[in-house]
Scaffold this motif. Structure first.
Motif: not given
Length: 155
Positions: A73, A75, A77, A82-84, A100, A102
């Motif tokens: 993972r 992730e 900012q 925020r993103f992941r 990604l 977000s």
């Protein structure tokens, strides 16, 4: 009795003399620099392409973390969103990110966020030196697209 104490003195002097010119091994060794691990570190963005990045007052710090476990993972900012997503590590320091996801809050620095997420998605390699992480992209994984330093995750 006098002869044996004479021999004991000679042997003691010889032993002490043989050690006099030596330094302990610990004093001649140079400590080695340690490198911060890629995974599990809170990486704070300090440069995007050729531009330095600073965090304005009352803004979120832009960062990236790569999970230390096998989940792969990624992730972080991007400024106010925020993103992941996921990342892939391969031989020869190859690193890539999946598309990604977000959040989509309106932000005054949305162009910086867009450039940052694009830099992550175009990453093909990385360099890790001490507490500095450089992400490299086109052409041929030689151009620095983002640079980070190891930071302290907020509590």
């Amino acid at each position: 009795m006098r002869i044996s104490s004479f021999f004991a003195s000679v042997i003691t002097a010889a032993l002490l003399g043989s050690c006099a010119g030596r330094e302990p091994a610990e004093t001649t060794q140079t400590p080695t620099a340690t490198t911060t691990p890629l995974r599990g570190t809170y990486w704070v963005l300090e440069q995007l392409g050729d531009s330095a990045v600073t965090t304005p007052e009352n803004s979120q710090e832009i960062y990236l973390t790569l999970a230390a476990d096998s989940s792969n993972r990624a992730e972080g900012q991007a400024g106010c969103n925020r993103f992941r997503g996921r990342f892939t590590l391969a031989a020869n320091d190859q690193l890539s990110f999946s598309p990604l996801m977000s959040t989509k809050m309106a932000c005054p620095r949305v162009s910086l966020e867009t450039r940052y997420l694009n830099a992550l998605e175009t990453t093909t390699r990385y360099q890790l030196e001490g507490d500095t992480l450089r992400l490299l992209g086109a052409p041929a994984g030689t151009q620095v697209v983002a640079q980070f330093h190891a930071g302290e995750a907020p509590e």
